[in-house]
Every structure is written in C-alpha cells, then in structure tokens.
Design a protein around this motif. Structure first.
Motif, PDB file in Angstrom:
ATOM      1  N   THR A 162      20.558   0.103  79.331  1.00  0.00           N
ATOM      2  CA  THR A 162      20.045  -1.043  78.584  1.00  0.00           C
ATOM      3  C   THR A 162      18.998  -1.787  79.400  1.00  0.00           C
ATOM      4  O   THR A 162      18.857  -1.563  80.614  1.00  0.00           O
ATOM      5  CB  THR A 162      21.184  -2.013  78.220  1.00  0.00           C
ATOM      6  OG1 THR A 162      21.702  -2.598  79.433  1.00  0.00           O
ATOM      7  CG2 THR A 162      22.306  -1.298  77.492  1.00  0.00           C
ATOM      8  N   VAL A 163      18.280  -2.678  78.739  1.00  0.00           N
ATOM      9  CA  VAL A 163      17.270  -3.489  79.415  1.00  0.00           C
ATOM     10  C   VAL A 163      17.423  -4.936  78.966  1.00  0.00           C
ATOM     11  O   VAL A 163      17.885  -5.215  77.866  1.00  0.00           O
ATOM     12  CB  VAL A 163      15.839  -2.991  79.129  1.00  0.00           C
ATOM     13  CG1 VAL A 163      15.637  -1.608  79.696  1.00  0.00           C
ATOM     14  CG2 VAL A 163      15.536  -2.998  77.640  1.00  0.00           C
ATOM     15  N   VAL A 164      17.027  -5.846  79.840  1.00  0.00           N
ATOM     16  CA  VAL A 164      17.012  -7.271  79.535  1.00  0.00           C
ATOM     17  C   VAL A 164      15.548  -7.722  79.549  1.00  0.00           C
ATOM     18  O   VAL A 164      14.851  -7.529  80.545  1.00  0.00           O
ATOM     19  CB  VAL A 164      17.840  -8.084  80.552  1.00  0.00           C
ATOM     20  CG1 VAL A 164      17.762  -9.573  80.239  1.00  0.00           C
ATOM     21  CG2 VAL A 164      19.289  -7.614  80.550  1.00  0.00           C
ATOM     22  N   LEU A 165      15.098  -8.295  78.437  1.00  0.00           N
ATOM     23  CA  LEU A 165      13.694  -8.673  78.287  1.00  0.00           C
ATOM     24  C   LEU A 165      13.557 -10.168  78.096  1.00  0.00           C
ATOM     25  O   LEU A 165      14.253 -10.770  77.272  1.00  0.00           O
ATOM     26  CB  LEU A 165      13.076  -7.959  77.081  1.00  0.00           C
ATOM     27  CG  LEU A 165      13.131  -6.427  77.071  1.00  0.00           C
ATOM     28  CD1 LEU A 165      12.517  -5.902  75.790  1.00  0.00           C
ATOM     29  CD2 LEU A 165      12.420  -5.848  78.289  1.00  0.00           C
ATOM     30  N   ARG A 166      12.624 -10.784  78.850  1.00  0.00           N
ATOM     31  CA  ARG A 166      12.292 -12.187  78.641  1.00  0.00           C
ATOM     32  C   ARG A 166      11.473 -12.350  77.369  1.00  0.00           C
ATOM     33  O   ARG A 166      11.021 -11.390  76.760  1.00  0.00           O
ATOM     34  CB  ARG A 166      11.493 -12.711  79.839  1.00  0.00           C
ATOM     35  CG  ARG A 166      12.274 -12.850  81.123  1.00  0.00           C
ATOM     36  CD  ARG A 166      11.363 -13.385  82.214  1.00  0.00           C
ATOM     37  NE  ARG A 166      10.197 -12.537  82.401  1.00  0.00           N
ATOM     38  CZ  ARG A 166       9.866 -11.947  83.549  1.00  0.00           C
ATOM     39  NH1 ARG A 166      10.620 -12.110  84.604  1.00  0.00           N
ATOM     40  NH2 ARG A 166       8.791 -11.211  83.644  1.00  0.00           N
ATOM     41  N   GLU A 167      11.254 -13.598  77.015  1.00  0.00           N
ATOM     42  CA  GLU A 167      10.602 -13.916  75.746  1.00  0.00           C
ATOM     43  C   GLU A 167       9.206 -13.314  75.651  1.00  0.00           C
ATOM     44  O   GLU A 167       8.795 -12.847  74.583  1.00  0.00           O
ATOM     45  CB  GLU A 167      10.537 -15.433  75.575  1.00  0.00           C
ATOM     46  CG  GLU A 167      10.236 -15.902  74.168  1.00  0.00           C
ATOM     47  CD  GLU A 167      11.344 -15.582  73.181  1.00  0.00           C
ATOM     48  OE1 GLU A 167      11.072 -15.628  71.970  1.00  0.00           O
ATOM     49  OE2 GLU A 167      12.476 -15.267  73.603  1.00  0.00           O
ATOM     50  N   ASP A 168       8.429 -13.306  76.747  1.00  0.00           N
ATOM     51  CA  ASP A 168       7.062 -12.795  76.665  1.00  0.00           C
ATOM     52  C   ASP A 168       7.045 -11.290  76.423  1.00  0.00           C
ATOM     53  O   ASP A 168       6.196 -10.781  75.683  1.00  0.00           O
ATOM     54  CB  ASP A 168       6.262 -13.160  77.917  1.00  0.00           C
ATOM     55  CG  ASP A 168       6.937 -12.738  79.207  1.00  0.00           C
ATOM     56  OD1 ASP A 168       8.122 -12.349  79.178  1.00  0.00           O
ATOM     57  OD2 ASP A 168       6.292 -12.814  80.275  1.00  0.00           O
ATOM     58  N   ALA A 169       7.995 -10.562  77.023  1.00  0.00           N
ATOM     59  CA  ALA A 169       8.064  -9.114  76.799  1.00  0.00           C
ATOM     60  C   ALA A 169       8.520  -8.799  75.373  1.00  0.00           C
ATOM     61  O   ALA A 169       8.016  -7.871  74.739  1.00  0.00           O
ATOM     62  CB  ALA A 169       8.995  -8.467  77.812  1.00  0.00           C
ATOM     63  N   VAL A 170       9.475  -9.575  74.869  1.00  0.00           N
ATOM     64  CA  VAL A 170       9.924  -9.396  73.481  1.00  0.00           C
ATOM     65  C   VAL A 170       8.759  -9.648  72.525  1.00  0.00           C
ATOM     66  O   VAL A 170       8.527  -8.875  71.581  1.00  0.00           O
ATOM     67  CB  VAL A 170      11.092 -10.344  73.156  1.00  0.00           C
ATOM     68  CG1 VAL A 170      11.436 -10.289  71.671  1.00  0.00           C
ATOM     69  CG2 VAL A 170      12.319  -9.979  73.990  1.00  0.00           C
ATOM     70  N   ALA A 171       8.008 -10.723  72.765  1.00  0.00           N
ATOM     71  CA  ALA A 171       6.872 -11.055  71.899  1.00  0.00           C
ATOM     72  C   ALA A 171       5.822  -9.941  71.925  1.00  0.00           C
ATOM     73  O   ALA A 171       5.216  -9.625  70.894  1.00  0.00           O
ATOM     74  CB  ALA A 171       6.248 -12.383  72.341  1.00  0.00           C
ATOM     75  N   LEU A 172       5.603  -9.335  73.091  1.00  0.00           N
ATOM     76  CA  LEU A 172       4.640  -8.248  73.207  1.00  0.00           C
ATOM     77  C   LEU A 172       5.051  -7.073  72.320  1.00  0.00           C
ATOM     78  O   LEU A 172       4.239  -6.548  71.539  1.00  0.00           O
ATOM     79  CB  LEU A 172       4.541  -7.800  74.668  1.00  0.00           C
ATOM     80  CG  LEU A 172       3.797  -6.487  74.941  1.00  0.00           C
ATOM     81  CD1 LEU A 172       2.329  -6.615  74.531  1.00  0.00           C
ATOM     82  CD2 LEU A 172       3.922  -6.085  76.411  1.00  0.00           C
ATOM     83  N   VAL A 173       6.308  -6.636  72.416  1.00  0.00           N
ATOM     84  CA  VAL A 173       6.771  -5.489  71.637  1.00  0.00           C
ATOM     85  C   VAL A 173       6.753  -5.812  70.141  1.00  0.00           C
ATOM     86  O   VAL A 173       6.322  -4.987  69.320  1.00  0.00           O
ATOM     87  CB  VAL A 173       8.177  -5.064  72.089  1.00  0.00           C
ATOM     88  CG1 VAL A 173       8.723  -3.956  71.191  1.00  0.00           C
ATOM     89  CG2 VAL A 173       8.155  -4.597  73.542  1.00  0.00           C
ATOM     90  N   GLU A 174       7.199  -6.999  69.779  1.00  0.00           N
ATOM     91  CA  GLU A 174       7.216  -7.365  68.357  1.00  0.00           C
ATOM     92  C   GLU A 174       5.806  -7.469  67.787  1.00  0.00           C
ATOM     93  O   GLU A 174       5.562  -7.096  66.632  1.00  0.00           O
ATOM     94  CB  GLU A 174       7.974  -8.677  68.167  1.00  0.00           C
ATOM     95  CG  GLU A 174       9.472  -8.548  68.448  1.00  0.00           C
ATOM     96  CD  GLU A 174      10.248  -9.825  68.199  1.00  0.00           C
ATOM     97  OE1 GLU A 174      11.482  -9.745  68.057  1.00  0.00           O
ATOM     98  OE2 GLU A 174       9.608 -10.904  68.168  1.00  0.00           O
ATOM     99  N   ARG A 175       4.875  -7.953  68.589  1.00  0.00           N
ATOM    100  CA  ARG A 175       3.483  -8.060  68.128  1.00  0.00           C
ATOM    101  C   ARG A 175       2.893  -6.674  67.888  1.00  0.00           C
ATOM    102  O   ARG A 175       2.163  -6.449  66.917  1.00  0.00           O
ATOM    103  CB  ARG A 175       2.665  -8.814  69.170  1.00  0.00           C
ATOM    104  CG  ARG A 175       1.234  -9.103  68.753  1.00  0.00           C
ATOM    105  CD  ARG A 175       0.544  -9.989  69.764  1.00  0.00           C
ATOM    106  NE  ARG A 175       0.222  -9.291  71.002  1.00  0.00           N
ATOM    107  CZ  ARG A 175       0.683  -9.617  72.191  1.00  0.00           C
ATOM    108  NH1 ARG A 175       1.525 -10.628  72.327  1.00  0.00           N
ATOM    109  NH2 ARG A 175       0.332  -8.936  73.271  1.00  0.00           N
ATOM    110  N   LEU A 176       3.208  -5.714  68.738  1.00  0.00           N
ATOM    111  CA  LEU A 176       2.647  -4.372  68.620  1.00  0.00           C
ATOM    112  C   LEU A 176       3.307  -3.557  67.522  1.00  0.00           C
ATOM    113  O   LEU A 176       2.655  -2.730  66.875  1.00  0.00           O
ATOM    114  CB  LEU A 176       2.787  -3.632  69.959  1.00  0.00           C
ATOM    115  CG  LEU A 176       1.955  -4.154  71.124  1.00  0.00           C
ATOM    116  CD1 LEU A 176       2.310  -3.420  72.402  1.00  0.00           C
ATOM    117  CD2 LEU A 176       0.461  -4.013  70.830  1.00  0.00           C
TER     118      LEU A 176
END
Length: 539
Positions: A44-58
């Motif tokens: 598993t991975v733990v992602l901060r808000e900026d990384a989550v936003a990056l994946v969701e944006r793409l």
C-alpha cells in the motif's frame, strides 16, 4: 516529432505518461509485464493531499472510494497514548490506498488516451541516443526497436535504464526491515491509524520494536512490525505469532477473529542516483532514489518527480531543447530527496538508539514519537514535502518582489479563483496544462460579474503584461490568498510551485520571472525590457 519513451508501467511511469499526454505530448510506455498488476493488499501507499490531487486531476477519478482517509492518528508508547491527531477539512488526512488500486486507476485513464501507447511484455535491453533522439530495443513477444525524442527510466530500483547509462546508485542497504501483513479484522480504532512503540506484550530490547496499524476500506488493516537489525528469516509462524499477539494486546483479551489476506517483508534502502539525466535519457521514481525509513513514503516522491518533469519535457518537445530547464529537473528533485534522506539519516540514531543519555531526558520519548508520526503523516522534519527555494529557475533581483504565505519555490495554496471565462474554479484545477499561471489578488471581485471588473483598475495593464510573456500564461483572479495584500500578483509554474509574488503590476519583473522559470532561454535584462516594452505598447 518522435514520442517520449517511458520505461516502466508502475504508478510513476503511468503518471508521467498521462501528464505528458495532457500537454499534447505522445508517449510509448514499455511495460515488461502483462498489462495488469496482481492484487497485493499488503503493498500500500500513503499519499498527501498534493499527490492525491495530482492523480485525480490526471485521471478524473476520485480516489477516496478506493482508499481510506483516517479520522485520526494516535501514537502510543507501552500502554500510554503520547499523541493524538484529529483530521478535518482544514487539516485533511493522507490517503491510504493499495498500490494495485492506484495503478488500475492510472491504467484505466490511459486506456482512453489516444496519445499514449502501452506496449506489454516489452523488456528493455538496449538504449542508443544521438543529438536528435533516442532508440530503445525491447525483447519479448513484441521485441522491436522504438524511436523516441526522449526516454525516461521509471523502471524501479533495479533500473535497466540506469545501468545502461552507467549511473552510480550509492547509498545504504537495509536501513530498516519490516514484516508486513494485510488482514480483515475489527479493532478498537475502526478508522484511526496507530503507531505503537514498545508495546507491553513484547520484551524489552531491540526486538521490542514498534508496530504501525493503518486501516483500509472494508475492514482491512495493514500492520507493519519493525524487525531487529540482521537478516533473520521471517517465517510464516513468526508472522502469525506477531499478528495474534498484536491483536490480543490491542483488544485486551482473546485474539479477535481475523482473515489473513497477504504478507511480506519490506526492506528499506536509502540510495540516490548520482545523475538523473544523461542527454536525452532521464530517471524518475525508484530508478533515481530509494527512501522510506522512519515512516517516509517513497512512491509519493516519485509522483512528484513525474509532475516536475512533465511540463519541462513538454516545453522541450513542443519548442525545442531547453537544456537549463531540463537540467533543473535533476537539481530541484535531487535536492529535495537528498534533504529527506539527510534528515532520516541524522534522526535514525536518535529514534532507534533505545538508550544512552537521551532516554533520561524528560519528554524525549514523547518528542521522538512525534518525529516518527511526522514521517508517517508527511509533516515536519521527516515528512514535509520539499520546496525549490534554491532552484536554478528562481528569479533574482526583482525590485517588486513581496512576501506572501507561500515561500518562493513551495506549492501554492489551492484557493478559489475566477478563470478567464468568468467561472469560479480551484487554482489546482488549472495546473498541469503546460501554461504559467498569473494570479491577481483582488478583494471584492467575487461578488461582481466579470464584465464589470475585467476592464477596470489594474486589469487591462496586467492582461497586456501577461499577453507579452515569453510563454503562454493564464490570467486568474483570486479574492484572497494567504498572506497577500490587495493587488499582489503571483506567478505560478505549471506544476503549482510559486515562482514569485510581486507587489502590484510590474511588467518587467513579471517578464523576467517568467523567463527565469522557463530556464532563461531568452535571458537577462534585455528580454525583460523587451517584454516590458511590448506590454506597454499593447496598453
């Protein structure tokens, strides 16, 4: 022009390919596997808000339903709670998600992306480059030669790309080792993550260690036990014993029912590639760096590599080589990773020493627990994301520069802005498109129709200055920004990092800052004056 070749179809390679495609750059992804990942609940991975936003944006896919956002975090030492963190909208929890779920979302987005070709069963075995491009050879069922403009190695710790380019990968081996299990059970903390140091059911000494419990959806937990130094074999019996004694200890009674889903041993290495770029060949993710001791997350840094590199490669692909801009990828990202590795190496003796004078200092244990929690939560000395304050792209000698709540080189706050068509959007939604962003802070504009203020005050002069910039830029207006006064102008890179903040409309400073952020292609005071003159002439 030839596509960009991305080797490796893990989260970093897939993210980079998507980020390039969003900027109209075609890609070929060389996947040595069959095109899908085996489900591994313990990976598993733990992602901060900026990384989550990056994946969701793409991808256009919300990740919240696939992972778990914790209600809180608690740190314990023996039987005592030493720290409790409660998350809310102002302080959002990181996202905990199985890596195969993350990869599936990225693959799904690529399935609908006409600019990206994924070649499965394609294992790289040769790379040749010349001034005009790169040629790569793959073996396998579809073994062939591939022609590209650039090649990015996202092919993991044993990177073939790195080895073919003869890039050294020094560092430390087996910094920490963990036994890992994913299981479905019911615990007293249904939606809280937990760091438990020196649990009372373990004997004192180096084997007492610590255990981390992190919830996933559907009642699944990932548990990590820090193992003592050495290479002792982790047997199935040992793992089952750890599971049972931990569950029993946490529930203060008999072992609760559980379903063991997956197990493994996770060994943390600290390594940093000497170079991240050799001509038209670059490295990203685990091919360039390994970290993860003391709770820090390595995959997230790989996603930030992709975000940093994508807009720079896109600019070079569309407008010709920009050597300083491409070189800045290594300088910015390598410095950020180096700082995190240095912090972990400095704190390892303190946090894992387990004795000496520090153990008698009042509050030392509580402070150490807080440091460890910061690593897991992406905060503080260990976990905080890096900034690019010392970037070679940072502008110098701007007379109108002012301070705001975001330091230069750090990610900007995701405030609400008015776009050029008059709609209200989040600033983060405008990132990753290859354009510079110019944000005017203008209190009160949010309550008026755009047609009433777009031609008033400083707007015409600022619009003219933005039009004259050396690269396409989008003009946005925010009612407020942390620490910014009215009429402050922010210049933001395509990856969301602040270039500078200016006190008012200053065309020459704005042009110079934009030129610097693009690698200084047209360079210097002459370009700034030229841009200022063009802006003045168009008023």
């Amino acid at each position: 022009m030839d596509p960009v070749i991305v080797t490796g179809a893990g989260p970093v390679g897939l993210t980079l390919a998507l980020a390039l495609a969003r900027q109209e750059v075609p890609c070929v992804v060389l996947d040595e596997g069959p095109g899908k990942d085996e489900p591994r609940p313990a990976r598993t991975v733990v992602l901060r808000e900026d990384a989550v936003a990056l994946v969701e944006r793409l991808t256009g896919t919300p990740l919240a339903g696939l992972g778990s956002r914790w209600a809180g975090w608690r740190s314990m030492r023996r039987k005592q709670v030493t720290r409790v963190v409660e998350f809310d909208d102002a302080d959002p929890a990181p996202l905990h998600i199985a890596q195969h779920e993350l990869t599936a979302v990225l693959r799904g987005a690529l399935d609908h992306e006409p600019l990206v070709k994924v070649a499965v069963d394609s294992r790289l075995d040769a790379v040749e480059q010349e001034k005009s491009g790169v040629t790569a050879h793959t073996r396998g069922a579809t073994g062939t030669w591939w022609r590209g403009s650039y090649l990015v190695g996202c092919d993991g710790p044993r990177s073939t790309v790195r080895k073919l380019q003869d890039i050294r990968f020094p560092g430390r081996t087996a910094v920490e080792r963990y036994a890992v299990a994913a299981l479905r059970t019911e615990l007293p903390w249904s939606d809280e993550a937990l760091l438990h140091r020196m649990p009372p059911w373990r004997t004192a000494g180096p084997s007492a260690g610590e255990v981390v419990g992190r919830p996933l959806p559907d009642g699944v937990w990932r548990l990590d036990w820090l193992l003592p130094p050495g290479k002792d074999l982790v047997t199935p019996e040992l793992l089952v014993n750890r599971v049972r004694e931990t569950l029993t200890g946490w529930t203060d009674g008999s072992t609760p029912a559980y379903e063991l889903l997956d197990t493994g041993v996770h060994t943390v290495h600290h390594r940093l590639a000497r170079r991240w770029r050799v001509g038209r060949v670059l490295l990203a993710g685990d091919a360039a760096h390994l970290l993860g001791a003391l709770g820090t997350q390595g995959l997230e840094e790989g996603l930030l590599d992709a975000d940093n590199l994508a807009w720079k490669l896109a600019l070079a692909w569309h407008h010709g080589p920009r050597e300083a801009l491409l070189d800045s990828y290594q300088e910015e990202r390598r410095a950020a990773i180096s700082a995190r590795l240095r912090a972990a190496d400095q704190l390892l003796p303190l946090l894992r020493g387990g004795g000496g004078l520090r153990s008698y200092v009042p509050g030392a244990a509580r402070g150490n627990d807080a440091l460890l929690a910061d690593g897991h939560l992406g905060r503080g000395t260990l976990g905080e994301p890096g900034t690019y304050a010392a970037s070679p792209l940072a502008p110098a000698n701007l007379t109108g520069e002012v301070s705001v709540g975001t330091p230069a080189g750090a990610p900007v706050a995701d405030v609400r802005v008015t776009a050029e068509d008059g709609t209200f959007v989040r600033l983060g939604s405008r990132l990753g498109r290859g354009a510079l962003l110019v944000v005017l802070v203008a209190p009160g504009t949010g309550v008026w129709d755009r047609k009433h203020w777009v031609t008033a005050g400083v707007m015409p002069r600022l619009a003219a200055a933005v039009t004259a910039l050396p690269h396409h830029a989008e003009l946005l207006v925010a009612e407020s920004y942390p620490g910014a006064a009215a009429h402050t102008v922010l210049l933001v890179r395509p990856d969301g990092h602040l270039v500078t903040a200016l006190g008012g409309v200053r065309p020459a400073d704005l042009y110079a800052a934009a030129e610097s952020a693009l690698g200084g292609a047209a360079s210097g005071a002459a370009a700034a004056e030229e841009g200022a003159g063009a802006a003045a002439g168009s008023r």
